[in-house]
Scaffold this active site. Structure first.
Site: not given
Ligand code: NAD
Ligand code: TYD
Length: 372
Positions: A135-137, A178, A182
Protein backbone atom coordinates in the site's frame (compact mmCIF):
# COMPACT_ATOMS: atom_id res chain seq x y z
CA UNK A 1 2.79 -21.86 -20.53
CA UNK A 2 1.30 -23.83 -17.65
CA UNK A 3 1.69 -22.26 -14.22
CA UNK A 4 0.43 -23.02 -10.70
CA UNK A 5 -0.17 -19.81 -8.83
CA UNK A 6 -1.19 -19.15 -5.25
CA UNK A 7 -3.24 -16.00 -4.77
CA UNK A 8 -3.57 -15.30 -1.05
CA UNK A 9 -6.53 -13.28 0.22
CA UNK A 10 -8.48 -14.11 -2.94
CA UNK A 11 -11.83 -14.00 -1.15
CA UNK A 12 -11.32 -10.38 -0.14
CA UNK A 13 -12.01 -7.20 -2.07
CA UNK A 14 -8.99 -6.78 -4.36
CA UNK A 15 -8.02 -10.46 -4.25
CA UNK A 16 -11.38 -11.53 -5.68
CA UNK A 17 -10.87 -9.23 -8.68
CA UNK A 18 -7.36 -10.60 -9.22
CA UNK A 19 -8.56 -14.22 -8.94
CA UNK A 20 -11.42 -13.55 -11.40
CA UNK A 21 -9.09 -11.89 -13.90
CA UNK A 22 -6.47 -14.67 -13.79
CA UNK A 23 -8.98 -17.57 -13.83
CA UNK A 24 -10.87 -16.12 -16.81
CA UNK A 25 -7.86 -14.88 -18.76
CA UNK A 26 -5.38 -17.74 -18.28
CA UNK A 27 -7.12 -21.09 -18.73
CA UNK A 28 -3.66 -22.72 -18.85
CA UNK A 29 -2.90 -21.56 -15.26
CA UNK A 30 -4.12 -23.28 -12.12
CA UNK A 31 -5.13 -20.63 -9.59
CA UNK A 32 -5.08 -21.71 -5.94
CA UNK A 33 -6.88 -19.19 -3.77
CA UNK A 34 -5.62 -19.45 -0.17
CA UNK A 35 -7.80 -17.53 2.24
CA UNK A 36 -8.63 -17.88 5.94
CA UNK A 37 -12.06 -16.32 5.42
CA UNK A 38 -11.79 -13.75 8.17
CA UNK A 39 -14.67 -11.31 8.57
CA UNK A 40 -13.40 -9.67 5.32
CA UNK A 41 -13.23 -12.85 3.24
CA UNK A 42 -16.39 -13.79 1.39
CA UNK A 43 -16.74 -16.63 -1.10
CA UNK A 44 -19.82 -14.88 -2.52
CA UNK A 45 -17.28 -12.50 -4.13
CA UNK A 46 -16.27 -15.36 -6.45
CA UNK A 47 -19.62 -17.00 -7.20
CA UNK A 48 -19.15 -16.60 -10.95
CA UNK A 49 -15.87 -18.53 -11.19
CA UNK A 50 -16.17 -21.13 -8.45
CA UNK A 51 -16.79 -24.02 -10.89
CA UNK A 52 -13.99 -23.22 -13.33
CA UNK A 53 -11.63 -26.19 -13.82
CA UNK A 54 -8.51 -24.05 -13.34
CA UNK A 55 -9.59 -22.75 -9.92
CA UNK A 56 -9.17 -24.26 -6.43
CA UNK A 57 -10.07 -22.71 -3.11
CA UNK A 58 -8.15 -23.70 0.03
CA UNK A 59 -9.29 -22.37 3.38
CA UNK A 60 -6.06 -21.78 5.32
CA UNK A 61 -4.37 -19.24 7.56
CA UNK A 62 -1.18 -17.86 6.01
CA UNK A 63 0.37 -17.93 9.50
CA UNK A 64 0.14 -21.78 9.54
CA UNK A 65 3.55 -22.40 8.03
CA UNK A 66 3.25 -26.24 7.80
CA UNK A 67 -0.07 -26.05 6.00
CA UNK A 68 1.22 -23.40 3.60
CA UNK A 69 4.33 -25.47 2.82
CA UNK A 70 2.07 -28.49 2.10
CA UNK A 71 0.05 -26.36 -0.32
CA UNK A 72 3.23 -25.37 -2.19
CA UNK A 73 4.21 -29.04 -2.51
CA UNK A 74 0.76 -30.40 -3.33
CA UNK A 75 0.05 -27.89 -6.11
CA UNK A 76 3.68 -27.47 -7.26
CA UNK A 77 3.41 -23.73 -6.93
CA UNK A 78 5.64 -21.60 -9.13
CA UNK A 79 4.11 -18.17 -8.57
CA UNK A 80 2.68 -16.22 -5.62
CA UNK A 81 0.50 -13.13 -5.64
CA UNK A 82 0.21 -12.23 -1.99
CA UNK A 83 -2.74 -10.07 -0.95
CA UNK A 84 -3.92 -11.67 2.31
CA UNK A 85 -3.74 -9.11 5.08
CA UNK A 86 -5.66 -7.32 7.75
CA UNK A 87 -6.48 -4.16 5.85
CA UNK A 88 -8.55 -1.69 7.86
CA UNK A 89 -6.76 1.18 9.65
CA UNK A 90 -9.52 1.69 12.25
CA UNK A 91 -9.35 -1.96 13.28
CA UNK A 92 -5.55 -1.75 13.51
CA UNK A 93 -5.86 1.11 16.00
CA UNK A 94 -8.01 -1.11 18.24
CA UNK A 95 -6.11 -4.38 17.74
CA UNK A 96 -2.52 -3.94 16.49
CA UNK A 97 -1.43 -7.47 17.47
CA UNK A 98 -3.64 -9.13 14.87
CA UNK A 99 -2.14 -6.85 12.22
CA UNK A 100 1.45 -7.68 13.18
CA UNK A 101 0.61 -11.37 13.22
CA UNK A 102 -1.14 -11.61 9.86
CA UNK A 103 0.69 -8.96 7.90
CA UNK A 104 4.23 -9.55 9.15
CA UNK A 105 4.32 -13.16 10.41
CA UNK A 106 1.86 -14.37 7.76
CA UNK A 107 3.98 -12.86 4.99
CA UNK A 108 7.11 -14.38 6.51
CA UNK A 109 5.40 -17.76 6.62
CA UNK A 110 4.54 -17.65 2.88
CA UNK A 111 8.05 -16.42 2.03
CA UNK A 112 9.68 -19.20 4.01
CA UNK A 113 7.41 -21.86 2.49
CA UNK A 114 8.24 -20.56 -1.02
CA UNK A 115 11.95 -20.57 -0.17
CA UNK A 116 11.99 -24.11 1.17
CA UNK A 117 9.90 -25.52 -1.68
CA UNK A 118 11.64 -23.65 -4.51
CA UNK A 119 15.13 -24.36 -3.19
CA UNK A 120 14.25 -28.09 -3.10
CA UNK A 121 13.67 -28.13 -6.87
CA UNK A 122 16.45 -28.77 -9.40
CA UNK A 123 15.77 -25.48 -11.19
CA UNK A 124 15.46 -23.61 -7.85
CA UNK A 125 14.25 -20.01 -8.39
CA UNK A 126 14.26 -20.13 -12.19
CA UNK A 127 10.83 -19.25 -13.56
CA UNK A 128 9.48 -18.48 -10.10
CA UNK A 129 7.93 -15.25 -8.88
CA UNK A 130 6.85 -13.89 -5.48
CA UNK A 131 4.71 -10.79 -5.94
CA UNK A 132 3.74 -8.90 -2.79
CA UNK A 133 0.85 -6.41 -2.87
CA UNK A 134 1.39 -3.43 -0.61
CA UNK A 135 0.00 0.00 0.00
CA UNK A 136 1.01 3.64 -0.39
CA UNK A 137 0.29 4.05 3.33
CA UNK A 138 3.80 2.72 4.16
CA UNK A 139 5.19 6.05 2.91
CA UNK A 140 3.38 7.98 5.66
CA UNK A 141 1.51 11.18 4.92
CA UNK A 142 2.05 14.12 2.58
CA UNK A 143 1.33 17.72 3.48
CA UNK A 144 -1.75 19.53 2.30
CA UNK A 145 0.14 22.52 0.87
CA UNK A 146 -2.57 23.52 -1.64
CA UNK A 147 -5.79 23.30 0.40
CA UNK A 148 -7.85 24.51 -2.56
CA UNK A 149 -6.11 22.22 -5.03
CA UNK A 150 -4.57 23.24 -8.33
CA UNK A 151 -6.62 25.97 -10.10
CA UNK A 152 -5.55 24.52 -13.47
CA UNK A 153 -6.68 21.01 -12.62
CA UNK A 154 -9.39 19.74 -14.93
CA UNK A 155 -10.09 16.65 -12.84
CA UNK A 156 -13.17 16.77 -10.62
CA UNK A 157 -11.28 15.91 -7.45
CA UNK A 158 -9.51 19.24 -7.90
CA UNK A 159 -6.07 17.92 -6.90
CA UNK A 160 -3.20 17.76 -6.61
CA UNK A 161 -3.40 19.18 -3.11
CA UNK A 162 0.35 19.54 -2.72
CA UNK A 163 3.63 19.59 -4.62
CA UNK A 164 4.93 16.29 -3.25
CA UNK A 165 4.02 12.75 -4.35
CA UNK A 166 5.03 9.30 -3.14
CA UNK A 167 7.62 7.82 -5.50
CA UNK A 168 9.37 4.45 -5.30
CA UNK A 169 12.26 6.28 -3.59
CA UNK A 170 10.15 7.85 -0.83
CA UNK A 171 11.41 6.83 2.60
CA UNK A 172 9.11 4.51 4.54
CA UNK A 173 7.39 6.33 7.40
CA UNK A 174 4.26 4.42 8.41
CA UNK A 175 1.99 5.99 11.04
CA UNK A 176 -0.79 3.50 11.74
CA UNK A 177 -0.40 -0.04 13.07
CA UNK A 178 -1.82 -1.19 9.71
CA UNK A 179 0.80 0.63 7.64
CA UNK A 180 3.58 -0.27 10.09
CA UNK A 181 2.71 -3.96 9.69
CA UNK A 182 2.53 -3.63 5.89
CA UNK A 183 5.92 -1.88 5.93
CA UNK A 184 7.34 -4.78 7.96
CA UNK A 185 6.03 -7.26 5.40
CA UNK A 186 7.51 -5.24 2.49
CA UNK A 187 10.92 -5.28 4.19
CA UNK A 188 10.78 -9.06 4.66
CA UNK A 189 9.95 -9.57 0.98
CA UNK A 190 12.91 -7.45 -0.13
CA UNK A 191 15.14 -9.20 2.42
CA UNK A 192 14.26 -12.58 0.85
CA UNK A 193 15.43 -11.27 -2.50
CA UNK A 194 18.62 -9.75 -1.15
CA UNK A 195 19.50 -12.68 1.13
CA UNK A 196 18.33 -15.78 -0.74
CA UNK A 197 17.93 -14.52 -4.32
CA UNK A 198 14.16 -15.06 -4.36
CA UNK A 199 12.60 -13.36 -7.42
CA UNK A 200 10.37 -10.87 -5.64
CA UNK A 201 8.41 -7.80 -6.71
CA UNK A 202 6.61 -5.30 -4.47
CA UNK A 203 3.94 -2.84 -5.54
CA UNK A 204 2.46 -0.01 -3.49
CA UNK A 205 -1.00 1.07 -4.56
CA UNK A 206 -3.28 3.93 -3.57
CA UNK A 207 -6.85 3.57 -2.19
CA UNK A 208 -9.02 1.20 -4.25
CA UNK A 209 -12.78 1.41 -4.76
CA UNK A 210 -15.29 -0.72 -6.65
CA UNK A 211 -17.54 -3.78 -6.24
CA UNK A 212 -17.10 -6.32 -3.39
CA UNK A 213 -15.39 -3.95 -0.92
CA UNK A 214 -16.22 -4.69 2.70
CA UNK A 215 -18.58 -1.96 3.97
CA UNK A 216 -16.31 -0.72 6.74
CA UNK A 217 -14.32 1.27 4.15
CA UNK A 218 -15.42 4.76 3.21
CA UNK A 219 -17.05 4.27 -0.20
CA UNK A 220 -19.22 1.13 0.30
CA UNK A 221 -20.10 2.18 3.87
CA UNK A 222 -21.33 5.56 2.72
CA UNK A 223 -23.22 4.26 -0.34
CA UNK A 224 -25.08 1.87 1.95
CA UNK A 225 -25.74 4.54 4.58
CA UNK A 226 -27.05 7.03 2.00
CA UNK A 227 -29.28 4.35 0.55
CA UNK A 228 -30.77 3.65 4.02
CA UNK A 229 -30.63 7.28 5.10
CA UNK A 230 -28.20 6.64 7.94
CA UNK A 231 -25.65 9.25 9.17
CA UNK A 232 -22.36 9.57 7.26
CA UNK A 233 -19.61 9.81 9.91
CA UNK A 234 -16.84 11.99 8.47
CA UNK A 235 -13.65 12.01 10.51
CA UNK A 236 -12.37 15.44 11.49
CA UNK A 237 -13.17 18.17 8.98
CA UNK A 238 -13.30 15.86 5.94
CA UNK A 239 -10.22 17.64 4.56
CA UNK A 240 -8.06 14.52 4.31
CA UNK A 241 -7.03 13.60 0.79
CA UNK A 242 -6.95 10.13 -0.74
CA UNK A 243 -5.89 9.09 -4.25
CA UNK A 244 -8.54 6.72 -5.65
CA UNK A 245 -8.15 3.90 -8.18
CA UNK A 246 -10.84 1.61 -9.59
CA UNK A 247 -10.13 -1.92 -8.34
CA UNK A 248 -10.23 -3.53 -11.81
CA UNK A 249 -7.49 -1.15 -12.93
CA UNK A 250 -5.41 -2.33 -9.96
CA UNK A 251 -6.06 -5.98 -10.89
CA UNK A 252 -4.94 -5.25 -14.46
CA UNK A 253 -1.76 -3.59 -13.19
CA UNK A 254 -1.09 -6.68 -11.05
CA UNK A 255 -1.49 -8.93 -14.10
CA UNK A 256 0.93 -6.79 -16.12
CA UNK A 257 3.51 -6.55 -13.35
CA UNK A 258 3.32 -10.25 -12.46
CA UNK A 259 4.19 -11.10 -16.06
CA UNK A 260 6.39 -8.19 -17.19
CA UNK A 261 7.71 -6.52 -14.04
CA UNK A 262 11.41 -6.67 -13.28
CA UNK A 263 12.53 -8.84 -10.37
CA UNK A 264 13.54 -6.93 -7.23
CA UNK A 265 11.77 -3.79 -8.42
CA UNK A 266 9.12 -1.74 -6.69
CA UNK A 267 6.30 -0.12 -8.68
CA UNK A 268 3.86 2.47 -7.39
CA UNK A 269 0.30 2.12 -8.71
CA UNK A 270 -2.11 5.07 -8.76
CA UNK A 271 -4.27 7.14 -11.04
CA UNK A 272 -3.31 10.75 -10.14
CA UNK A 273 -6.82 11.08 -8.76
CA UNK A 274 -6.78 12.99 -5.48
CA UNK A 275 -10.00 13.81 -3.67
CA UNK A 276 -10.83 15.38 -0.32
CA UNK A 277 -13.11 13.05 1.66
CA UNK A 278 -15.84 15.69 1.93
CA UNK A 279 -15.95 16.12 -1.86
CA UNK A 280 -16.12 12.36 -2.50
CA UNK A 281 -19.00 12.15 -0.05
CA UNK A 282 -20.91 14.86 -1.89
CA UNK A 283 -20.41 12.99 -5.17
CA UNK A 284 -21.69 9.79 -3.54
CA UNK A 285 -24.79 11.56 -2.20
CA UNK A 286 -25.55 13.14 -5.58
CA UNK A 287 -25.03 9.86 -7.44
CA UNK A 288 -27.12 7.70 -5.09
CA UNK A 289 -29.92 10.28 -4.94
CA UNK A 290 -30.00 10.64 -8.73
CA UNK A 291 -30.08 6.88 -9.34
CA UNK A 292 -32.77 6.33 -6.70
CA UNK A 293 -34.83 9.21 -8.11
CA UNK A 294 -34.62 11.28 -4.91
CA UNK A 295 -34.67 15.11 -5.09
CA UNK A 296 -31.24 16.62 -5.80
CA UNK A 297 -29.06 16.85 -2.66
CA UNK A 298 -31.91 15.42 -0.56
CA UNK A 299 -29.45 13.54 1.63
CA UNK A 300 -26.76 16.20 2.23
CA UNK A 301 -28.02 16.49 5.81
CA UNK A 302 -26.74 12.97 6.52
CA UNK A 303 -23.20 14.38 6.64
CA UNK A 304 -22.07 14.13 10.27
CA UNK A 305 -18.66 15.33 11.42
CA UNK A 306 -17.26 13.02 14.12
CA UNK A 307 -14.06 12.79 16.19
CA UNK A 308 -11.03 12.40 13.96
CA UNK A 309 -9.23 9.07 13.52
CA UNK A 310 -6.12 8.86 15.76
CA UNK A 311 -3.00 9.63 13.72
CA UNK A 312 -5.14 10.31 10.63
CA UNK A 313 -2.80 10.68 7.63
CA UNK A 314 -3.56 13.98 5.88
CA UNK A 315 -2.79 13.25 2.25
CA UNK A 316 -1.81 10.31 0.05
CA UNK A 317 -0.78 10.93 -3.56
CA UNK A 318 0.98 8.37 -5.73
CA UNK A 319 3.36 9.10 -8.58
CA UNK A 320 2.99 6.10 -10.90
CA UNK A 321 5.18 7.50 -13.69
CA UNK A 322 7.64 4.60 -13.45
CA UNK A 323 4.90 2.04 -14.13
CA UNK A 324 3.64 4.08 -17.08
CA UNK A 325 7.10 4.63 -18.59
CA UNK A 326 8.47 1.12 -18.06
CA UNK A 327 5.41 -1.09 -18.58
CA UNK A 328 2.92 1.24 -20.29
CA UNK A 329 0.21 0.94 -17.60
CA UNK A 330 -2.45 3.62 -17.20
CA UNK A 331 -5.85 3.44 -15.50
CA UNK A 332 -8.65 2.73 -17.96
CA UNK A 333 -11.48 4.47 -16.11
CA UNK A 334 -12.12 8.09 -15.26
CA UNK A 335 -13.24 8.49 -11.65
CA UNK A 336 -16.77 9.68 -12.56
CA UNK A 337 -17.29 6.53 -14.63
CA UNK A 338 -15.85 4.31 -11.91
CA UNK A 339 -18.02 5.85 -9.19
CA UNK A 340 -21.16 5.52 -11.31
CA UNK A 341 -20.39 1.82 -11.92
CA UNK A 342 -19.60 1.31 -8.24
CA UNK A 343 -22.74 2.98 -6.87
CA UNK A 344 -24.91 1.06 -9.35
CA UNK A 345 -23.20 -2.22 -8.38
CA UNK A 346 -23.93 -1.75 -4.66
CA UNK A 347 -27.51 -0.68 -5.32
CA UNK A 348 -28.04 -3.68 -7.64
CA UNK A 349 -26.43 -6.11 -5.20
CA UNK A 350 -28.30 -5.29 -2.02
CA UNK A 351 -28.47 -9.02 -1.13
CA UNK A 352 -24.64 -9.19 -1.08
CA UNK A 353 -24.59 -6.17 1.26
CA UNK A 354 -27.44 -7.48 3.44
CA UNK A 355 -25.64 -10.79 4.00
CA UNK A 356 -22.62 -8.92 5.31
CA UNK A 357 -24.34 -6.33 7.42
CA UNK A 358 -26.47 -8.80 9.30
CA UNK A 359 -25.03 -10.48 12.42
CA UNK A 360 -21.44 -9.74 13.42
CA UNK A 361 -21.14 -6.57 11.34
CA UNK A 362 -23.68 -4.78 13.49
CA UNK A 363 -21.51 -5.29 16.58
CA UNK A 364 -18.47 -3.94 14.74
CA UNK A 365 -20.36 -0.90 13.52
CA UNK A 366 -21.71 -0.15 16.98
CA UNK A 367 -18.26 -0.44 18.57
CA UNK A 368 -16.73 1.88 15.96
CA UNK A 369 -19.26 4.65 16.07
CA UNK A 370 -21.07 4.54 19.43
CA UNK A 371 -18.35 6.51 21.26
CA UNK A 372 -17.74 9.14 18.57
P1 NAD B 1 -9.63 -7.22 2.40
O1 NAD B 1 -9.61 -6.95 3.86
O2 NAD B 1 -10.87 -6.95 1.63
O3 NAD B 1 -9.28 -8.77 2.14
C1 NAD B 1 -8.26 -9.42 2.83
C2 NAD B 1 -8.42 -10.93 2.57
O4 NAD B 1 -7.34 -11.60 3.25
C3 NAD B 1 -9.72 -11.51 3.12
O5 NAD B 1 -10.29 -12.39 2.18
C4 NAD B 1 -9.28 -12.27 4.36
O6 NAD B 1 -10.10 -13.40 4.65
C5 NAD B 1 -7.87 -12.69 3.97
N1 NAD B 1 -7.03 -12.94 5.15
C6 NAD B 1 -6.86 -12.10 6.21
N2 NAD B 1 -6.04 -12.69 7.10
C7 NAD B 1 -5.68 -13.89 6.58
C8 NAD B 1 -4.85 -14.95 7.03
N3 NAD B 1 -4.23 -14.89 8.22
N4 NAD B 1 -4.69 -16.02 6.24
C9 NAD B 1 -5.33 -16.09 5.03
N5 NAD B 1 -6.14 -15.15 4.58
C10 NAD B 1 -6.31 -14.05 5.34
O7 NAD B 1 -8.39 -6.45 1.81
P2 NAD B 1 -8.21 -5.71 0.41
O8 NAD B 1 -8.71 -4.34 0.53
O9 NAD B 1 -8.70 -6.58 -0.68
O10 NAD B 1 -6.62 -5.64 0.35
C11 NAD B 1 -5.86 -6.71 -0.21
C12 NAD B 1 -4.39 -6.36 -0.15
O11 NAD B 1 -4.15 -5.16 -0.88
C13 NAD B 1 -3.88 -6.11 1.27
O12 NAD B 1 -2.59 -6.66 1.36
C14 NAD B 1 -3.83 -4.58 1.38
O13 NAD B 1 -2.83 -4.17 2.27
C15 NAD B 1 -3.50 -4.22 -0.05
N6 NAD B 1 -3.98 -2.88 -0.48
C16 NAD B 1 -5.29 -2.52 -0.31
C17 NAD B 1 -5.73 -1.28 -0.76
C18 NAD B 1 -7.17 -0.87 -0.62
O14 NAD B 1 -7.51 0.30 -0.92
N7 NAD B 1 -8.09 -1.74 -0.22
C19 NAD B 1 -4.84 -0.40 -1.38
C20 NAD B 1 -3.50 -0.80 -1.55
C21 NAD B 1 -3.09 -2.05 -1.10
P1 TYD C 1 -10.72 4.12 4.46
O1 TYD C 1 -11.71 3.70 3.41
O2 TYD C 1 -10.81 3.51 5.81
O3 TYD C 1 -9.27 3.93 3.82
P2 TYD C 1 -7.81 4.39 4.40
O4 TYD C 1 -7.93 4.76 5.80
O5 TYD C 1 -7.02 3.14 4.21
O6 TYD C 1 -7.38 5.52 3.51
O7 TYD C 1 -10.85 5.69 4.66
C1 TYD C 1 -10.69 6.59 3.58
C2 TYD C 1 -10.74 8.00 4.15
O8 TYD C 1 -12.05 8.24 4.67
C3 TYD C 1 -9.79 8.21 5.32
O9 TYD C 1 -9.27 9.53 5.25
C4 TYD C 1 -10.67 8.06 6.55
C5 TYD C 1 -12.02 8.57 6.06
N1 TYD C 1 -13.21 7.95 6.68
C6 TYD C 1 -14.20 8.74 7.26
O10 TYD C 1 -14.10 9.98 7.25
N2 TYD C 1 -15.29 8.14 7.80
C7 TYD C 1 -15.44 6.78 7.81
O11 TYD C 1 -16.46 6.27 8.36
C8 TYD C 1 -14.43 5.98 7.22
C9 TYD C 1 -14.54 4.47 7.20
C10 TYD C 1 -13.32 6.59 6.65
Amino acid sequence: MKRNIIITGGAGFIGSHVVRLFVNKYSEYHIVNVDKLTYAGNLANLKDIVDKPNYTFVKADICDFDIILDIFKKYQIDGVIHLAAESHVDRSIKDPFTFAKTNVMGTLSILQAAKIYWESLPEKYEGKRFYHISTDEVYGALKLTKPLGDPNCNKCGGGPFGEEFFTEETRYSPHSPYSAAKAGSDHFVRAFHDTYGMPTIVTNCSNNYGPYQFPEKLIPLFINNICHRKPLPIYGKGENVRDWLYVVDHAQAIDLIFHKGKVAETYNIGGFNEWKNIDIIKVLIKTVDRILGRPEDADMDLITFVTDRAGHDMRYAIDSTKLKNELGWEPSLQFEEGIEKTVRWYLDNQAWMDNIISGEYEKYYESMYSNR
